[in-house]
Design an enzyme around this catalytic site. Structure first.
Site, PDB file in Angstrom:
ATOM      1  N   GLU A  42       0.838  -1.194   0.000  1.00  0.00           N
ATOM      2  CA  GLU A  42       0.000   0.000   0.000  1.00  0.00           C
ATOM      3  C   GLU A  42       0.878   1.251   0.000  1.00  0.00           C
ATOM      4  OE1 GLU A  42      -3.826   1.769   2.518  1.00  0.00           O
ATOM      5  OE2 GLU A  42      -2.480   0.299   3.459  1.00  0.00           O
ATOM      6  N   LYS A 115     -10.709   2.127  -2.205  1.00  0.00           N
ATOM      7  CA  LYS A 115     -10.853   1.440  -0.925  1.00  0.00           C
ATOM      8  C   LYS A 115     -12.235   1.676  -0.309  1.00  0.00           C
ATOM      9  CE  LYS A 115      -8.162   0.956   3.379  1.00  0.00           C
ATOM     10  NZ  LYS A 115      -6.920   1.428   4.038  1.00  0.00           N
ATOM     11  N   CYS A 153      -5.816  -3.067   2.294  1.00  0.00           N
ATOM     12  CA  CYS A 153      -5.562  -2.991   3.726  1.00  0.00           C
ATOM     13  C   CYS A 153      -6.799  -3.236   4.592  1.00  0.00           C
ATOM     14  CB  CYS A 153      -4.886  -1.667   4.064  1.00  0.00           C
ATOM     15  SG  CYS A 153      -3.985  -1.730   5.652  1.00  0.00           S
TER      16      CYS A 153
END
Length: 285
Positions: A42, A115, A153
């Protein structure tokens, strides 16, 4: 069909060019070992300012999809003939996202995933300050080397993320991440569960090294790993080295095993209504 995947892990500084050249070196190392889909961590081009910093000037670090981070990785992917899902801090008009651009083996950007789940809280995660909730939904991309689902994540803690990508036909689940706390065993166990529950290989790429801000510091503990379709660890990096890990999977064999287990045959979407509510009883407005 055999799919060979890799994860890279490295330290990042405030120098974007230095970070990108280091990432390129590791990607080339993975490609030399036969990797076809190579996952960097990331925010591979930047210091992870979302931990331990709350500064409006950091918004200046955001880039468009055709910005220098994605362009650099497009050139690398094209040169090596590999797929690179690259994570970056995206600016789209007045919106900001934590985004994966999935780059195919010819250098084409197939699309983006923004995300979905954005964390915020102690000991010092301020990601909600910088990015909005993603608006793309979970994506699976048909690449030259198979179908890849690439979340980010905090998404890795939500079984719904993995299941949706598996339902959409992902051959492998990919999670670029930046995590550094005392929860390693929990983190790994949860993701191994995603691989096992969906009978789908999974790759997690984490950072290493200490990164500091005005409000504290974080020690990223690496331990990137590749899990097989039963949740077993196939490869694991250590907790401090800049390195790559590589593993191959027989996709036809895995598809046969997945069908034989029947976990997708026996699903009952009609019984899962509570998943569409916040408290398990009330429908979302």
């Amino acid at each position: 069909m055999t799919l060979t995947v890799a994860a890279t892990q490295m330290r990042c500084s405030w120098d974007m060019e230095e970070n990108l050249h280091k990432a390129e070196r590791l990607i080339r190392e993975a490609a030399a070992q036969g990797a076809q889909v190579i996952l960097p961590q990331e925010s591979v081009g930047l210091h992870f300012f979302g931990f331990m910093d709350w500064k409006p000037e950091h918004f200046q670090l955001a880039q468009s999809v055709d910005g220098p981070i994605v362009r650099h990785m497009q050139a690398v992917a094209r040169d090596l003939g590999v797929v690179i899902p690259v994570n970056f801090f995206e600016k789209a008009n007045n919106a900001y996202f934590n985004t994966n651009a999935v780059i195919d083996a010819d250098g084409t950007v197939l699309g983006v995933y923004r995300k979905t789940h954005i964390p915020g809280g102690p000991p010092g995660c301020f990601e909600k300050i910088y990015t909005s909730y993603g608006d793309t939904g979970f994506q699976v991309f048909e690449t030259a080397h198979g179908k890849v689902g690439a979340a980010i994540c905090w998404d890795q803690w939500f079984p719904e993320s993995a299941r949706i990508m598996a339902l959409k036909g992902a051959d492998v689940l990919l999670y670029p991440t930046a995590i550094g706390s005392d929860c390693h065993d929990h983190w790994e166990t949860v993701m191994r569960g995603h691989a096992g529950a969906n009978l789908t290989p999974l790759v997690a790429a984490n950072r290493v090294g200490r990164e500091a801000g005005d409000l504290g510091e974080t020690e990223f503990w690496g331990q990137s790993f590749i899990a097989g379709p039963k949740g077993e660890i196939r490869k694991r990096a250590d907790d401090r080295s800049e390195m790559v890990i590589v593993e191959s999977f027989d996709l036809e064999e895995i598809a046969e095993m997945r069908a034989g287990w029947g976990v997708f045959r026996d699903r009952r979407p009609d019984a899962y209504g509570p998943l569409l509510t916040m408290d398990g009883t009330r429908r979302a407005l």
